[in-house]
Design an enzyme around this catalytic site. Sequence first.
Site, PDB file in Angstrom:
ATOM      1  N   PHE A  90       0.863  -1.186   0.000  1.00 54.19           N
ATOM      2  CA  PHE A  90       0.000   0.000   0.000  1.00 54.19           C
ATOM      3  C   PHE A  90       0.905   1.243   0.000  1.00 54.19           C
ATOM      4  O   PHE A  90       1.856   1.327   0.781  1.00 54.19           O
ATOM      5  CB  PHE A  90      -0.856  -0.036   1.265  1.00 54.19           C
ATOM      6  CG  PHE A  90      -2.083   0.814   1.214  1.00 54.19           C
ATOM      7  CD1 PHE A  90      -3.296   0.271   0.819  1.00 54.19           C
ATOM      8  CD2 PHE A  90      -2.038   2.142   1.573  1.00 54.19           C
ATOM      9  CE1 PHE A  90      -4.441   1.045   0.792  1.00 54.19           C
ATOM     10  CE2 PHE A  90      -3.180   2.927   1.558  1.00 54.19           C
ATOM     11  CZ  PHE A  90      -4.381   2.374   1.162  1.00 54.19           C
ATOM     12  N   TYR A 107     -11.871   1.797   9.633  1.00 58.16           N
ATOM     13  CA  TYR A 107     -13.006   2.089   8.742  1.00 58.16           C
ATOM     14  C   TYR A 107     -13.250   0.997   7.718  1.00 58.16           C
ATOM     15  O   TYR A 107     -14.180   1.081   6.943  1.00 58.16           O
ATOM     16  CB  TYR A 107     -12.818   3.440   8.032  1.00 58.16           C
ATOM     17  CG  TYR A 107     -11.448   3.674   7.457  1.00 58.16           C
ATOM     18  CD1 TYR A 107     -11.078   3.138   6.239  1.00 58.16           C
ATOM     19  CD2 TYR A 107     -10.514   4.440   8.151  1.00 58.16           C
ATOM     20  CE1 TYR A 107      -9.823   3.340   5.726  1.00 58.16           C
ATOM     21  CE2 TYR A 107      -9.254   4.648   7.644  1.00 58.16           C
ATOM     22  CZ  TYR A 107      -8.906   4.099   6.428  1.00 58.16           C
ATOM     23  OH  TYR A 107      -7.651   4.300   5.926  1.00 58.16           O
ATOM     24  N   LYS A 108     -12.389  -0.031   7.702  1.00 55.24           N
ATOM     25  CA  LYS A 108     -12.606  -1.120   6.748  1.00 55.24           C
ATOM     26  C   LYS A 108     -13.500  -2.166   7.430  1.00 55.24           C
ATOM     27  O   LYS A 108     -14.657  -1.899   7.678  1.00 55.24           O
ATOM     28  CB  LYS A 108     -11.260  -1.647   6.271  1.00 55.24           C
ATOM     29  CG  LYS A 108     -10.558  -0.584   5.401  1.00 55.24           C
ATOM     30  CD  LYS A 108      -9.105  -0.864   5.081  1.00 55.24           C
ATOM     31  CE  LYS A 108      -8.528   0.289   4.262  1.00 55.24           C
ATOM     32  NZ  LYS A 108      -7.060   0.238   4.156  1.00 55.24           N
ATOM     33  N   ASP A 147       1.046  -4.341   9.481  1.00 53.88           N
ATOM     34  CA  ASP A 147      -0.062  -3.490   9.072  1.00 53.88           C
ATOM     35  C   ASP A 147      -1.291  -4.385   8.971  1.00 53.88           C
ATOM     36  O   ASP A 147      -1.349  -5.266   8.111  1.00 53.88           O
ATOM     37  CB  ASP A 147       0.232  -2.828   7.725  1.00 53.88           C
ATOM     38  CG  ASP A 147      -0.875  -1.869   7.339  1.00 53.88           C
ATOM     39  OD1 ASP A 147      -2.051  -2.168   7.647  1.00 53.88           O
ATOM     40  OD2 ASP A 147      -0.580  -0.827   6.730  1.00 53.88           O
ATOM     41  N   ARG A 195     -11.599  -6.658  -6.636  1.00 57.36           N
ATOM     42  CA  ARG A 195     -11.584  -7.144  -5.244  1.00 57.36           C
ATOM     43  C   ARG A 195     -13.019  -7.221  -4.729  1.00 57.36           C
ATOM     44  O   ARG A 195     -13.758  -6.230  -4.767  1.00 57.36           O
ATOM     45  CB  ARG A 195     -10.762  -6.212  -4.358  1.00 57.36           C
ATOM     46  CG  ARG A 195      -9.304  -6.090  -4.775  1.00 57.36           C
ATOM     47  CD  ARG A 195      -8.498  -5.305  -3.744  1.00 57.36           C
ATOM     48  NE  ARG A 195      -9.077  -3.995  -3.473  1.00 57.36           N
ATOM     49  CZ  ARG A 195      -8.779  -3.250  -2.425  1.00 57.36           C
ATOM     50  NH1 ARG A 195      -7.917  -3.678  -1.520  1.00 57.36           N
ATOM     51  NH2 ARG A 195      -9.339  -2.063  -2.257  1.00 57.36           N
TER      52      ARG A 195
HETATM   53  C1  LIG Z   1      -6.347   1.402   4.152  1.00 57.21           C
HETATM   54  C2  LIG Z   1      -4.881   1.313   4.322  1.00 57.21           C
HETATM   55  C3  LIG Z   1      -4.121   2.421   4.729  1.00 57.21           C
HETATM   56  C4  LIG Z   1      -4.787   3.762   4.961  1.00 57.21           C
HETATM   57  O1  LIG Z   1      -4.021   4.606   5.741  1.00 57.21           O
HETATM   58  P1  LIG Z   1      -4.657   5.821   6.557  1.00 57.21           P
HETATM   59  O2  LIG Z   1      -3.523   6.341   7.320  1.00 57.21           O
HETATM   60  O3  LIG Z   1      -5.770   5.256   7.404  1.00 57.21           O
HETATM   61  O4  LIG Z   1      -5.213   6.806   5.591  1.00 57.21           O
HETATM   62  C5  LIG Z   1      -2.762   2.258   4.873  1.00 57.21           C
HETATM   63  N1  LIG Z   1      -2.168   1.063   4.650  1.00 57.21           N
HETATM   64  C6  LIG Z   1      -2.879  -0.025   4.262  1.00 57.21           C
HETATM   65  C7  LIG Z   1      -2.198  -1.325   3.999  1.00 57.21           C
HETATM   66  C8  LIG Z   1      -4.251   0.084   4.074  1.00 57.21           C
HETATM   67  O5  LIG Z   1      -4.939  -0.980   3.656  1.00 57.21           O
END
Ligand SMILES: *Cc1c(COP(=O)(O)O)cnc(C)c1O
Length: 431
Positions: free
Chosen positions: A134, A244-245, A219, A405
Amino acid sequence: MSTDLTLEGARARDAADALAPFRARFALPQGPDGEPLTYLCGHSLGLEPLAARTLVSEELDDWARLGVAGHEHARRPWIPYHENLTAGLAAVTGARPHEVVAMNSLTVNLHLMLASFYRPQGARRRILLEAGAFSSDRHALASHLAWHGLDPERELIELAPPAGADTLGAEALEAALDAHGAQIALVLWPGVQFRTGEAFDVARVTRAARRAGCIAGFDLAHSVGNVPLALHEAEADFAVWCSYKYLNGGPGAIGGCFVHERHSAAQPRRAHAGGIPGARLAGWWGHEPETRFAMGPRFAGSPGIAAWQISNPPILAAAPLIASLAIFLEAGLARLRDKSLALTGYLEALLRARTPQVGIVTPEAPPRRGCQLSLRLPGAGGRAVFEALGARGVVCDWRAPDILRVAPVPLYNRFEDVWRFVQALTELLRA
Ligand SMILES: *Cc1c(COP(=O)(O)O)cnc(C)c1O
């Protein structure tokens, strides 16, 4: 499981599903026809628990009614507000209560963890992560390397799947640690990879990292609320996640962080001089609550991970998560995982039977995946298929160049949703 792949078969599965009533606890986005959308996008933004509105309203009411006195006299006093989330977060991550805290957001927490745990020394200064991570995670890691005067292009090791494969497997990670471990200071690994849906065994990754003398950080953005976690037992060093997921905490909800108790116990809580004890960035909210408001110049850390807090928490971004975590605990994590395995297994069975031309990137073995399947659509028209699904009220997600996905979420998705998705996909691929 029965092999009935008809709509009636899906409905029979829903009728037999003990968790089906939880769907009614969520606001279901609707299409133009007023019917609920087929929402398979909990990997990006979980749906709103109806109780979230009540909790947020209560905070707004207490603010209106009490003003500053709400810090102590709100129905959920604001000063220790993060404690409302501790038990739920400990349950969904398999942590002890003093190992988890709700604070900030994912990437900010990752920066705070790197400040504490990325300690390049001599030849051991590289960071290992997965290729195609990510973007935000890679940016955070690269910026820490640069902050230490190191060259990210040289010091990041981005582990790619073997040629011809889509997913990594723990063996590849173990081999990389065997080969380069002495140069690696820290491993940042996903619990579930966001693009492929591949799940990793946190304990196994941690063992491999520690054997090589590396810090193991995780993560868990796509893991928490999705797959079983046992962070304490796994002896992970740290972990970060957003809420939020799969946690359904709402857009921009307060994030979460884990630090294993062996690290917080090792940090001195009081500095001898006027400095900050231990290796962390500090703020007043990490100060022990008993003397925080004395506003003295010397920092005295709270016990456990609470010492990593910096600012007072955003009450309105935390309240919905209280509602959501209560639903998780009520439904039961083991029952949710059982339903998740059944839902995703059903999705896979339908796809194999009805759209064999669609590739499934996500590993097949249940321990190696959560609810998400990442699909590779055949030909060049994948994005058009994704858009046509949207036009038919099926909400999923497209990752260029060719990955769709799809995440059936056990709290609010039905077997019928899965059936409707595959039905729409089948018709669109035929067209
Ligand atoms: C959703 C997600 C993020 C989002 O980061 P925020 O700091 O909450 O904006 C970061 N890393 C991964 C792997 C994600 O899936």
